[in-house]
Enzyme design. Structure first.
Site, PDB file in Angstrom:
ATOM      1  N   LYS A  57     -57.741  41.407  -7.594  1.00  0.00           N
ATOM      2  CA  LYS A  57     -57.025  40.202  -7.160  1.00  0.00           C
ATOM      3  C   LYS A  57     -55.725  39.983  -7.933  1.00  0.00           C
ATOM      4  CE  LYS A  57     -61.017  37.732  -5.299  1.00  0.00           C
ATOM      5  NZ  LYS A  57     -61.844  36.514  -5.298  1.00  0.00           N
ATOM      6  N   GLY A  96     -66.174  26.399 -15.456  1.00  0.00           N
ATOM      7  CA  GLY A  96     -65.475  27.677 -15.434  1.00  0.00           C
ATOM      8  C   GLY A  96     -63.982  27.520 -15.199  1.00  0.00           C
ATOM      9  N   ASN A 106     -65.046  24.437 -19.649  1.00  0.00           N
ATOM     10  CA  ASN A 106     -65.097  25.885 -19.874  1.00  0.00           C
ATOM     11  C   ASN A 106     -65.473  26.163 -21.321  1.00  0.00           C
ATOM     12  OD1 ASN A 106     -64.726  28.472 -18.631  1.00  0.00           O
ATOM     13  ND2 ASN A 106     -62.903  28.773 -19.888  1.00  0.00           N
TER      14      ASN A 106
END
Ligand code: NDP
Length: 277
Positions: free
Chosen positions: A69, A130, A154
């Site tokens: 990605k 996250g 996170n």
């Protein structure tokens, strides 16, 4: 000539994308093919070579999955705002010799939550666990959905702070570490956007974030009741869901971007759903 599309990743054997796009194409009678390509991890520039070869052979678009990605984003000539904030592309379009990068993971996730699960985010307290690629992709669509509060937790706090600093409008956005969550009350929606479930781990989220009306959403899919979903269910949440709907909805967004028509998603989601038990 049949228009050609593909998904590229490594490994790629697990991908559901050819099945999903094949069903979409069948439903709305599109003359297109959709294949899976195992992209080269080494040498560094080999990924770009594979994409350019696909374009030269008449390719019109690609979905991109792990670990490419970031590379897909880097080779693009144009990038959407969502892809830019995520620093990652999950879809490419090839037009007039140019590569355009998009990221539909966040909009797909939002649509699954708001439309398929009937949970409009406006006015809700939302917690995202996250700060990796998936969380980054979700940030702009989530803010646009106007939650009362959007907290992103996170393990690596510097990483989540850096992410939020890139967003122009701070709005109701806050960041924290897992240790801070104990005193933050209950959330209407808790989204596990960590990769912990892929290795059977549980992010260190306290059960106090859940209420009897909360929805717990796990981005990983096909893994039945992950440790996160089990924690949520044991805490007595109203419902739990995994990321199969997100997977199909992001695919539908890419399909609409390429073909100009959005396919129906419900039958495809039903077909791919693995029961959560
Ligand atoms: P990344 O590798 O980019 O990010 C991983 C994140 O998970 C980081 O924030 C990391 O925290 C955190 N993390 C990893 N292990 C733990 C743990 N044990 N406890 C707490 N935090 C942990 O992954 P992605 O963002 O690409 O993917 C995240 C998840 O989303 C995966 O499960 C993936 O399969 C899923 N996904 C689903 C999609 C769908 O269509 N349904 C689409 C895209 C992704 P730190 O920064 O502190 O290391």
């Amino acid at each position: 000539m049949t228009d050609q599309y593909a998904v590229i990743g490594n490994p790629i054997g697990h991908t559901k994308s050819p099945l999903i796009h094949g069903l979409f194409a069948q439903e709305i009678r599109q003359d297109m093919s959709y294949t899976a390509i195992e992209g080269p991890v080494e040498p560094q520039d080999a990924f770009a070579g594979t994409v350019h070869a696909f374009v030269a052979a008449g390719g019109k678009g690609m979905n991109v999955t792990a670990p490419f990605k970031l590379k897909a984003f880097a080779i693009a000539d144009e990038r959407s705002e969502r892809a830019t904030l995520a620093g990652a592309a999950n879809a490419l379009s090839f037009k007039d010799g140019r590569i355009v990068a998009e990221n539909f993971d966040g909009v797909g996730l939002l649509r699954d939550i708001e439309v398929n699960l009937s949970l409009p985010m406006a006015g809700k307290r939302v917690l995202v666990l996250g700060a990796g690629g998936a969380a980054r992709g979700a940030l702009l669509p989530f803010i646009a959905a106007r939650p009362a509060e959007l907290v992103i937790a996170n393990r690596d706090i510097a990483k989540v702070k850096a992410l939020v600093e890139q967003v122009a409008s701070s709005g109701p956005l806050a960041t924290c570490g897992y240790g801070d969550l104990e005193g933050m009350g209950q959330f209407d929606l808790v989204v596990n956007a960590t990769s912990a479930s892929l290795t059977g781990e549980l992010p260190p989220v306290p059960p106090s974030v859940f209420s009897p009306t909360s929805v717990a959403y796990e981005l990983a899919y096909g893994k039945r009741l992950t440790p996160f979903l089990r924690l949520a269910r044991n805490a007595g949440v109203a419902s739990v869901a995994d990321g199969v709907g997100m997977l199909v909805e992001q695919a539908a967004e890419a399909f609409a971007w390429w073909r100009g028509v959005r396919p129906q998603t419900h039958a495809v989601i039903d077909r791919l759903t693995v029961p959560l038990n």
